[in-house]
Design a protein around this motif. Structure first.
Motif, short mmCIF file in Angstrom:
data_model
loop_
_atom_site.label_atom_id
_atom_site.label_comp_id
_atom_site.label_asym_id
_atom_site.label_seq_id
_atom_site.Cartn_x
_atom_site.Cartn_y
_atom_site.Cartn_z
N SER A 129 0.82 -1.20 0.00
CA SER A 129 0.00 0.00 0.00
C SER A 129 0.86 1.26 0.00
O SER A 129 0.59 2.21 -0.74
CB SER A 129 -0.93 0.00 1.21
N ASN A 131 4.02 1.49 -1.03
CA ASN A 131 4.70 1.57 -2.32
C ASN A 131 3.76 2.05 -3.42
O ASN A 131 4.17 2.80 -4.31
CB ASN A 131 5.31 0.22 -2.69
N GLU A 132 2.50 1.63 -3.35
CA GLU A 132 1.51 2.08 -4.33
C GLU A 132 1.27 3.58 -4.20
O GLU A 132 1.21 4.29 -5.20
CB GLU A 132 0.20 1.31 -4.13
N LYS A 133 1.15 4.07 -2.98
CA LYS A 133 0.97 5.51 -2.75
C LYS A 133 2.16 6.29 -3.29
O LYS A 133 2.00 7.37 -3.85
CB LYS A 133 0.80 5.83 -1.26
N THR A 135 4.23 5.42 -5.76
CA THR A 135 4.27 5.44 -7.22
C THR A 135 3.18 6.34 -7.80
O THR A 135 3.35 6.93 -8.86
CB THR A 135 4.13 4.03 -7.83
N LYS A 136 2.04 6.44 -7.10
CA LYS A 136 0.95 7.30 -7.57
C LYS A 136 1.07 8.72 -7.03
O LYS A 136 0.22 9.56 -7.31
CB LYS A 136 -0.40 6.72 -7.14
N GLU A 137 2.12 8.95 -6.24
CA GLU A 137 2.36 10.25 -5.64
C GLU A 137 1.16 10.74 -4.83
O GLU A 137 0.82 11.91 -4.83
CB GLU A 137 2.77 11.27 -6.70
N GLU A 138 0.50 9.79 -4.12
CA GLU A 138 -0.63 10.13 -3.26
C GLU A 138 -0.16 10.68 -1.91
O GLU A 138 -0.94 11.26 -1.18
CB GLU A 138 -1.52 8.91 -3.03
N CYS A 144 6.22 8.39 3.00
CA CYS A 144 6.32 6.99 2.57
C CYS A 144 7.63 6.36 3.03
O CYS A 144 7.64 5.21 3.46
CB CYS A 144 6.18 6.89 1.06
#
Length: 181
Positions: A129, A131-133, A135-138, A144
């Motif tokens: 989760s 890592n996903e944030k 990559t999506k720059e959330e 992170c």
């Protein structure tokens, strides 16, 4: 800094539930016998050194309130003098809720020590989760990185102890009193 970020990640993990949760040495100043419960009063920092042996046992913990859940008041977080660790206290027993005015106060809480185990799968999901944030720059890279560092600390803790889970300790608080110095 790592310890502070660990506290923040643990806090963030449990703060989401507010709308509906290293080793130190015991010091003679951090424990005293409580006659009415037979429990030892631990400083929030010193409890972690012996927590594994006290699961589901009565404990008394003394610490400073760093946060109370403002929606429900059903939990607060205590830290010790050294502010190395933070422990969550759930409002149970005679405790209806924790008022937000308690933040900054020192409390002595009597309760039962509990353990929540994060499995390797849950930790891997947390890592995915984050890592996903990233990559999506959330979320910010700094946030992170701090979360990933805490996840790595969890993994290191498990590896060092030969465990397939990470322990999060908390107290089901039965009653409390303000400590006046």
């Amino acid at each position: 800094m790592k310890q502070l970020t660990f506290i923040l990640v643990a806090f963030a993990f449990f703060a989401a539930s507010c709308n509906n949760a290293g080793q130190t040495q015991k010091s003679s100043e951090s424990k005293e016998t409580v006659a009415e419960t037979g429990a030892i009063v631990f400083d929030a920092d010193s409890l972690y050194a012996v927590a594994e042996s006290l699961i589901d046992e009565p404990v008394a913990i003394k610490g400073y309130v760093t946060h109370t859940c403002e929606h429900s008041g059903k939990r607060c977080f205590l830290t010790g003098e050294g502010q190395k660790y933070s422990i969550r206290v759930e409002a149970k027993g005679d405790i209806g809720s924790f008022d937000k005015e308690l933040v900054g106060s020192q409390l002595k809480v009597n309760g039962i020590l509990r353990e929540r185990r994060l499995t390797e799968v849950e930790i891997a999901d947390m890592e995915s989760s984050v890592n996903e944030k990233l990559t999506k720059e959330e979320a910010s890279a700094e946030t992170c990185e701090a979360e990933l560092a805490n996840i790595n600390e969890m993994k290191d803790w498990m590896k060092a102890r030969g465990k397939d889970y990470y322990s999060i300790y908390y107290v089901d608080g039965l009653n409390y009193e303000k400590v006046h110095n």
